[in-house]
Design an enzyme around this catalytic site. Structure first.
Site, mmCIF file in Angstrom:
data_model
loop_
_atom_site.group_PDB
_atom_site.id
_atom_site.type_symbol
_atom_site.label_atom_id
_atom_site.label_comp_id
_atom_site.label_asym_id
_atom_site.label_seq_id
_atom_site.Cartn_x
_atom_site.Cartn_y
_atom_site.Cartn_z
ATOM 1 N N GLU A 85 0.820 -1.203 0.000
ATOM 2 C CA GLU A 85 0.000 0.000 0.000
ATOM 3 C C GLU A 85 0.853 1.253 0.000
ATOM 4 O OE1 GLU A 85 -1.911 -1.454 3.512
ATOM 5 O OE2 GLU A 85 -1.004 0.146 4.678
ATOM 6 N N CYS A 134 3.774 8.269 0.694
ATOM 7 C CA CYS A 134 4.490 7.345 1.551
ATOM 8 C C CYS A 134 4.414 5.990 0.847
ATOM 9 C CB CYS A 134 3.749 7.329 2.886
ATOM 10 S SG CYS A 134 4.279 6.051 3.994
ATOM 11 N N CYS A 146 7.431 -7.249 6.775
ATOM 12 C CA CYS A 146 8.644 -6.682 7.367
ATOM 13 C C CYS A 146 9.154 -7.634 8.435
ATOM 14 C CB CYS A 146 8.348 -5.320 7.982
ATOM 15 S SG CYS A 146 9.803 -4.563 8.744
ATOM 16 N N CYS A 172 8.389 -4.998 14.993
ATOM 17 C CA CYS A 172 8.078 -4.020 16.042
ATOM 18 C C CYS A 172 6.683 -4.309 16.595
ATOM 19 C CB CYS A 172 8.150 -2.601 15.496
ATOM 20 S SG CYS A 172 9.759 -2.224 14.792
ATOM 21 N N CYS A 184 3.441 -2.345 15.422
ATOM 22 C CA CYS A 184 3.285 -2.066 13.986
ATOM 23 C C CYS A 184 2.560 -3.187 13.256
ATOM 24 C CB CYS A 184 4.653 -1.840 13.360
ATOM 25 S SG CYS A 184 4.593 -1.639 11.572
ATOM 26 N N CYS A 202 0.879 2.333 8.535
ATOM 27 C CA CYS A 202 1.357 1.376 7.544
ATOM 28 C C CYS A 202 0.875 -0.040 7.846
ATOM 29 C CB CYS A 202 2.878 1.441 7.416
ATOM 30 S SG CYS A 202 3.779 1.174 8.934
HETATM 31 N N1 SAH Z 1 10.442 0.336 8.677
HETATM 32 C C1 SAH Z 1 10.752 1.700 8.675
HETATM 33 C C2 SAH Z 1 9.824 2.514 7.797
HETATM 34 C C3 SAH Z 1 8.388 2.131 7.805
HETATM 35 S S1 SAH Z 1 7.499 2.402 9.295
HETATM 36 C C4 SAH Z 1 10.740 2.252 10.080
HETATM 37 O O1 SAH Z 1 10.323 1.562 10.993
HETATM 38 O O2 SAH Z 1 11.214 3.375 10.258
HETATM 39 C C5 SAH Z 1 7.282 4.150 9.265
HETATM 40 C C6 SAH Z 1 6.994 4.769 10.601
HETATM 41 O O3 SAH Z 1 5.636 4.492 11.017
HETATM 42 C C7 SAH Z 1 7.898 4.258 11.710
HETATM 43 O O4 SAH Z 1 8.402 5.297 12.489
HETATM 44 C C8 SAH Z 1 6.934 3.376 12.471
HETATM 45 O O5 SAH Z 1 7.416 3.177 13.745
HETATM 46 C C9 SAH Z 1 5.645 4.121 12.372
HETATM 47 N N2 SAH Z 1 4.438 3.362 12.727
HETATM 48 C C10 SAH Z 1 4.238 2.038 12.625
HETATM 49 N N3 SAH Z 1 2.998 1.706 13.084
HETATM 50 C C11 SAH Z 1 2.403 2.867 13.479
HETATM 51 C C12 SAH Z 1 1.124 3.193 14.058
HETATM 52 N N4 SAH Z 1 0.214 2.267 14.272
HETATM 53 N N5 SAH Z 1 0.868 4.484 14.355
HETATM 54 C C13 SAH Z 1 1.804 5.446 14.089
HETATM 55 N N6 SAH Z 1 3.002 5.205 13.563
HETATM 56 C C14 SAH Z 1 3.310 3.917 13.251
HETATM 57 FE FE1 SF4 Z 2 8.969 -2.907 10.124
HETATM 58 FE FE2 SF4 Z 2 6.869 -1.671 11.163
HETATM 59 FE FE3 SF4 Z 2 9.096 -1.900 12.579
HETATM 60 FE FE4 SF4 Z 2 9.046 -0.252 10.455
HETATM 61 S S1 SF4 Z 2 7.865 -0.053 12.340
HETATM 62 S S2 SF4 Z 2 10.654 -1.732 11.017
HETATM 63 S S3 SF4 Z 2 7.667 -1.398 9.111
HETATM 64 S S4 SF4 Z 2 7.814 -3.588 11.889
#
Ligand code: SAH
Ligand code: SF4
Length: 339
Positions: free
Chosen positions: A88, A101, A108, A112, A115, A329
């Site tokens: 997406e 974005c 991934c 995390c 996420c 995301c």
């Molecule tokens: N993997 C990379 C880039 C993609 S995630 C990274 O982690 O930096 C992009 C950003 O969105 C990251 O800072 C991530 O921590 C944040 N993110 C993930 N899930 C989220 C959520 N539910 N609400 C707000 N930000 C979120």
């Molecule tokens: Fe992967 Fe989500 Fe962590 Fe970014 S925030 S590294 S997309 S698991």
């Protein structure tokens, strides 16, 4: 391999190895990225034989849009790839331009805890072309130019380093989309070897580090990658990056209620970042159905913000987009696949 996977330099090499003139690459780039041609037949300044060659070797394969959700100033796109995987992208309309974005991987591996994208293990990397066509497809739908690009969709860009570097070169090319390097941002969860490698990349692209915790104990819990690259090593590599490139980095910090939004965390964060040329971007958490964490309330966010501000840290609170349409995301895709 599709035409959208090639940097201009690679396309020049392709033409030269096929006994064609190098400048054909510039012609093709202009057709693809400025005139938005959808077939080689439209490229009227190419010879028939050149068109046949390109059609055979480098198809103009696009990704398929299967769903668009629209809100006031945000659109969210769900795409299907050739192998039926889903990714997406999100478009945000700002007063300064249109920013998208994009995703860099299917799934991934970083896992995390907060996420949605990390709930599904990486299936594969995206090719540069699959990232480029996210952008082209949205420009086409929007009928407007995209001015800013962030690599913050599904995936960890630094776990797909070569393709994202190609992607940046392709969209930055002055004969193509010509998106300025200062308008491109990569976000990483903190993969140190690639941060070091990236400090040698000649274009002035912005780097954002997903920090989300000011100490190892909490970061280990939220972001398993911290066990491989602990906080003090990460901060050291960022310091080196800033010294070498003279660029300011952004630290992203999602605020999770009663997890990392306390006064104590704010003070630890101040200590950690003291003296680094950086911004902190505080992100109100986008709650998701499958994950327990809650968003901090505005009062708590403001208290956190004030502590940073009083200690002379450059800090902003991220403008919110699309909480209604699952804009964090991975959320749209996981709804579609019901995982
Ligand atoms: N993997 C990379 C880039 C993609 S995630 C990274 O982690 O930096 C992009 C950003 O969105 C990251 O800072 C991530 O921590 C944040 N993110 C993930 N899930 C989220 C959520 N539910 N609400 C707000 N930000 C979120
Ligand atoms: Fe992967 Fe989500 Fe962590 Fe970014 S925030 S590294 S997309 S698991």
């Amino acid at each position: 391999m599709t035409i959208y996977d090639l940097t201009k330099k690679e396309l020049e090499e392709y033409f030269e190895s096929n006994n064609e003139k190098k400048f054909r690459a510039t012609q093709v780039y202009i057709w693809l990225y400025q005139k938005k041609a959808k077939s080689y037949q439209e490229m009227t300044d190419l010879k028939k034989e050149t068109i046949a060659l390109l059609e055979k070797d480098l198809p103009m394969t696009y990704i398929k849009t299967i769903k668009v959700e629209k809100d006031k100033d945000v659109n969210k796109y769900l795409f299907e790839l050739e192998d039926k995987e889903h990714i997406e992208a999100v478009l945000m309309k700002h007063d300064y331009g249109n920013s998208i974005c994009v995703s860099s991987q299917v799934g991934c591996n970083m896992g995390c805890k907060f996420c949605e994208s990390g709930r599904r293990k990486k299936v594969r990397n995206l090719t540069a072309g699959e990232i480029v066509t996210q952008l082209l497809t949205i420009e086409e739908e929007l009928k407007a130019k995209i001015t800013h690009v962030v690599l913050m969709g599904i995936g960890e860009p630094f776990d797909n380093y070569n393709e994202i570097i190609k992607f940046i070169r392709i969209i930055n090319d002055p004969k193509g989309l010509a998106i300025g390097s200062r308008h491109i941002t990569i976000s990483t969860s903190g993969i140190i070897p690639q941060i070091e490698e990236f400090s040698d990349f000649p274009l002035q692209v912005n780097l954002a580090i997903s920090l989300h915790a000011p100490n190892n104990k909490l970061r280990d819990e939220l972001m398993p990658i911290n066990k491989a690259y602990p906080l003090e090593e990460l901060i050291n590599s960022v310091k080196k990056y800033v010294e070498k490139t003279n660029r300011r980095v952004t630290f992203e910090y999602i605020l999770l209620k009663e997890i990392n939004d306390t006064k104590e965390c704010a003070n630890q964060l101040v200590k950690l970042l003291k003296g680094i040329n950086c911004y902190v971007n505080l992100i109100p958490y986008n709650e998701t159905e499958n994950i327990e964490y809650e968003r901090s309330n505005m009062f708590q966010i403001m208290k956190f913000y004030d502590i940073l501000k009083k200690n002379n840290i450059n800090v902003t609170i991220r403008k919110e987009f699309g909480t209604k349409i699952s804009a964090a995301c991975g959320q749209l895709r996981s709804k579609k696949e019901e995982i």
